[in-house]
Each structure stands twice: as C-alpha cells, then as structure tokens.
Design a protein around this motif. Structure first.
Motif, PDB file in Angstrom:
ATOM      1  N   UNK A 191       0.828  -1.211   0.000  1.00  0.00           N
ATOM      2  CA  UNK A 191       0.000   0.000   0.000  1.00  0.00           C
ATOM      3  C   UNK A 191       0.861   1.259   0.000  1.00  0.00           C
ATOM      4  N   UNK A 192       1.933   1.276   0.785  1.00  0.00           N
ATOM      5  CA  UNK A 192       2.804   2.452   0.844  1.00  0.00           C
ATOM      6  C   UNK A 192       3.493   2.707  -0.492  1.00  0.00           C
ATOM      7  N   UNK A 193       3.667   1.647  -1.285  1.00  0.00           N
ATOM      8  CA  UNK A 193       4.295   1.799  -2.604  1.00  0.00           C
ATOM      9  C   UNK A 193       3.250   1.890  -3.716  1.00  0.00           C
ATOM     10  N   UNK A 194       2.005   2.133  -3.335  1.00  0.00           N
ATOM     11  CA  UNK A 194       0.893   2.339  -4.272  1.00  0.00           C
ATOM     12  C   UNK A 194       0.596   1.134  -5.163  1.00  0.00           C
ATOM     13  N   UNK A 195       0.885  -0.067  -4.668  1.00  0.00           N
ATOM     14  CA  UNK A 195       0.530  -1.276  -5.407  1.00  0.00           C
ATOM     15  C   UNK A 195      -0.823  -1.832  -4.942  1.00  0.00           C
ATOM     16  N   UNK A 196      -1.309  -1.343  -3.810  1.00  0.00           N
ATOM     17  CA  UNK A 196      -2.632  -1.680  -3.276  1.00  0.00           C
ATOM     18  C   UNK A 196      -3.286  -0.388  -2.799  1.00  0.00           C
ATOM     19  N   UNK A 197      -4.625  -0.325  -2.832  1.00  0.00           N
ATOM     20  CA  UNK A 197      -5.300   0.888  -2.337  1.00  0.00           C
ATOM     21  C   UNK A 197      -5.237   0.977  -0.812  1.00  0.00           C
ATOM     22  N   UNK A 198      -4.723   2.078  -0.312  1.00  0.00           N
ATOM     23  CA  UNK A 198      -4.588   2.265   1.137  1.00  0.00           C
ATOM     24  C   UNK A 198      -5.939   2.310   1.834  1.00  0.00           C
ATOM     25  N   UNK A 199      -6.917   2.921   1.201  1.00  0.00           N
ATOM     26  CA  UNK A 199      -8.230   3.098   1.841  1.00  0.00           C
ATOM     27  C   UNK A 199      -8.917   1.770   2.115  1.00  0.00           C
ATOM     28  N   UNK A 200      -8.670   0.752   1.308  1.00  0.00           N
ATOM     29  CA  UNK A 200      -9.334  -0.547   1.480  1.00  0.00           C
ATOM     30  C   UNK A 200      -8.838  -1.287   2.720  1.00  0.00           C
ATOM     31  N   UNK A 201      -7.694  -0.899   3.249  1.00  0.00           N
ATOM     32  CA  UNK A 201      -7.130  -1.585   4.417  1.00  0.00           C
ATOM     33  C   UNK A 201      -7.796  -1.149   5.724  1.00  0.00           C
TER      34      UNK A 201
END
Length: 189
Positions: free
Chosen positions: A92-102
């Motif tokens: 998420x920090x490297x923008x490979x996953x959406x942070x908001x979904x966590x």
C-alpha cells in the motif's frame, strides 16, 4: 508516490489480543528496511519472508528506505503473525494496493517464502477483539475454523498473499470462515 500506509493487526498477550498498528513509511535513499516497536526475533526475521512472498506474488518489493513501526512500542510483539500486515503495508505504501481498502480490516498471518499463509496461534481472542472494533478479520485458511467461533464477527480466510491482495483490491472477495461442524465457543473440539 510512495508514502505512509497503516494496517491493523493483533498481538497475543496471554488470552488477550491487543491491537497493533503497523505503520509502513517509504522514502528515498539507499534501499533498506528497518523495523521498530519492540519486535522480537521472529518479527525482525519477517523482513526476508515478506520480501520473498511479495516477489512470488508478482508484486515489486520497492527499492526504497522502508520503515515499519509496530505500535504501541511498549507492547512486545512475537511470532510470524505480523508478516501479512507488514507485506500489505509495504504494498500500500508503494501504491501497489489501495490504502483506503485496508482501513476496515485487520490482518493476521505468517507468510511462507512462496506467499502462502501459515497458521498462527491465538486467533480466537483476536477475532473477538476485532469484532468489538467493528472490522473484518482476515486469517490464514488453517485458522478459519477457530476464528469462526467468534459469533457475529466477519472473518475471511485466505491461502495466499495474492488472494488477500485480490480481496483488498476489490477483484475477488475472500470466503467467510466457517466453524467445524458441532464446534461451539468453549468446546474442546
């Protein structure tokens, strides 16, 4: 742009499961990864498991300065239970996953080098505490029956890091955990 990601997990402290916030921050500089927040040896060793699992799941392990903070700092953290939240925080920090979904989830699980999720101990107290926090708990498939004993808690199971990433990205929801037939909270089966 890389930055900060926050992932929720749970420690094990006797029969309690205190919340642990896994903060992952990425910045420029020579690639290295540091872990702070009173991690015991098994948690510090997660760096290598997480790096291999991320690569085997077909994601990039970012060549950045990566700082992982396990808060609160005064709570001892042991075992491999933080591998999954650390890996998700890095992605998420490297923008490979959406942070908001966590934000609405908690994650617990040890990662194998190929990205498979391995069972950890003390999942039932974590499920109960997660339910009180109003979040969805994601656990390794091998922990599903135990976690499902926590009634009225949304517990999802996964076999691999890739499955969890697909769930978080909204591509493929994880199945709900189910208790073994005949099992009830407090039974010895």
């Amino acid at each position: 742009m890389a930055g900060l990601a926050i992932v929720h997990g749970r420690a094990r402290s006797g029969v309690r499961a205190p919340e642990v916030t896994v903060e992952v921050y990425m910045s420029g500089g020579l690639p290295r990864m540091s872990m702070v927040g009173l991690p015991q040896a098994a948690v510090r060793e997660s760096k290598d498991r997480v790096r291999a699992a991320i690569r085997c799941a077909q994601f990039e392990f970012p060549p950045r300065v990566t700082t992982v903070n396990l808060a609160p700092a005064d709570l001892p953290k042991g075992g491999g239970r933080f591998d999954l939240p650390i890996a998700l925080g890095i992605l998420a920090a490297s923008d490979q996953l959406p942070r908001t979904a966590l934000a609405g989830h908690e994650f617990i699980g040890e990662l194998g080098l190929a990205g498979e999720l391995r069972a950890v101990d003390g999942v039932l107290p974590a499920a109960l505490a997660c339910g009180e926090a109003g979040r969805v708990l994601v656990v390794p498939a091998a922990n599903g029956a135990e976690a499902a004993l926590a009634r009225d808690v949304d517990v999802r199971v996964a076999r691999t890091l890739s499955e969890v990433c697909a769930h978080v990205s909204g591509q493929r929801p994880l199945p709900k955990a189910t208790a073994r037939r005949g099992a009830t909270r407090g039974s010895s089966s």
